[in-house]
Every structure is written in C-alpha cells, then in structure tokens.
Motif scaffolding. Structure first.
Motif, PDB file in Angstrom:
ATOM      1  N   MET A   8      15.127  -4.637   0.976  1.00 24.81           N
ATOM      2  CA  MET A   8      16.336  -4.485   0.184  1.00 24.81           C
ATOM      3  C   MET A   8      17.337  -3.591   0.892  1.00 24.81           C
ATOM      4  O   MET A   8      17.004  -2.918   1.856  1.00 24.81           O
ATOM      5  CB  MET A   8      16.016  -3.904  -1.197  1.00 24.81           C
ATOM      6  N   CYS A  64      12.570  -6.567  -5.282  1.00 22.07           N
ATOM      7  CA  CYS A  64      13.804  -7.086  -5.881  1.00 22.07           C
ATOM      8  C   CYS A  64      13.741  -7.037  -7.406  1.00 22.07           C
ATOM      9  O   CYS A  64      12.688  -7.286  -8.008  1.00 22.07           O
ATOM     10  CB  CYS A  64      14.035  -8.525  -5.413  1.00 22.07           C
ATOM     11  N   CYS A 107      14.645  -8.808  -1.555  1.00 20.73           N
ATOM     12  CA  CYS A 107      15.944  -9.260  -2.057  1.00 20.73           C
ATOM     13  C   CYS A 107      16.548 -10.343  -1.177  1.00 20.73           C
ATOM     14  O   CYS A 107      17.494 -11.011  -1.589  1.00 20.73           O
ATOM     15  CB  CYS A 107      16.909  -8.080  -2.139  1.00 20.73           C
TER      16      CYS A 107
END
Length: 121
Positions: free
Chosen positions: A30, A94, A101
């Motif tokens: 992420m 996520c 993500c």
C-alpha cells in the motif's frame, strides 16, 4: 548518525508518502502518508502509524481491523521525500480486504483485476 524527522522533505500539508512492503515476499502492499509525529510514533512503537488525510487523525494500521503492520525497517529515499517501510503484515493490507492495494493491472490499455483473493470486489 542520529535521525531527526525534521530532515525529511514533507509536502505543503506536512506529509510524506510511505510505501509499505511485505518483508516475507517483497510485495508492495500500500501507499499512505505520515507526518513527523507519525514517523516518530512508528519508530517508537514498531507499529506502523499513518496520518489519515480524510479523518485528519493518526491511524495505527490494524487498530480496528486487526490487520496490523509490524515495522521491520524504515528507509528514506535519496531525496528524503519518500519512505519505505518493510513490515510483517497480519491479514490483508487493503481496506477492500485484498492482500495488497495494487490489484488492478493495466494490460494493453485495459484494466484487469489481479490478486484479489479475499477481497470484497
């Protein structure tokens, strides 16, 4: 050399981008943001703490979901305007429930979903 978070180059909102990477396999999990206090909190606790731009508050990853990030190492890029944190990720990274993500690939001008196991897509 002793680290001083004031030596980092923050944007106009006082934030620096942070890339989280899984220490076990190198997966990029992420991108989030930290301010200088979040950097210090992360280093002191070894629990990755971000700054939530939408809530305007500190966000300890996994505090409510249980999907925690334990800090293994923090690195500063050459321009001192981006951080890389290697983490031990527990659960998905996520908010959709996906492991990472970055589950949308661009292939020949089309979007393709990849690595969405466990996600809510």
């Amino acid at each position: 050399m002793t680290f001083d978070p004031a030596t980092l180059r923050y944007n106009d909102q006082g934030l620096i981008p942070v890339i989280a990477q899984d220490v076990t396999d190198g997966a990029v999990l992420m991108l989030a943001w930290m301010n200088s206090e979040a950097v210090l909190r992360t280093l002191e606790s070894n629990r990755v703490t971000y700054w939530s731009r939408s809530r305007q508050a500190f966000w300890v990853k996994g505090e409510t979901s249980g999907h925690t990030q334990e800090l293994v190492e923090m690195r500063i890029d050459c321009d001192r305007d981006c951080l890389l944190v290697t983490v031990r990720q527990t659960g998905p990274a996520c908010h959709t429930g996906a492991r990472t993500c970055f589950f949308i690939a661009l292939r020949d001008g089309e979007e393709a979903l990849v690595e969405v196991s466990g996600g809510r897509l």
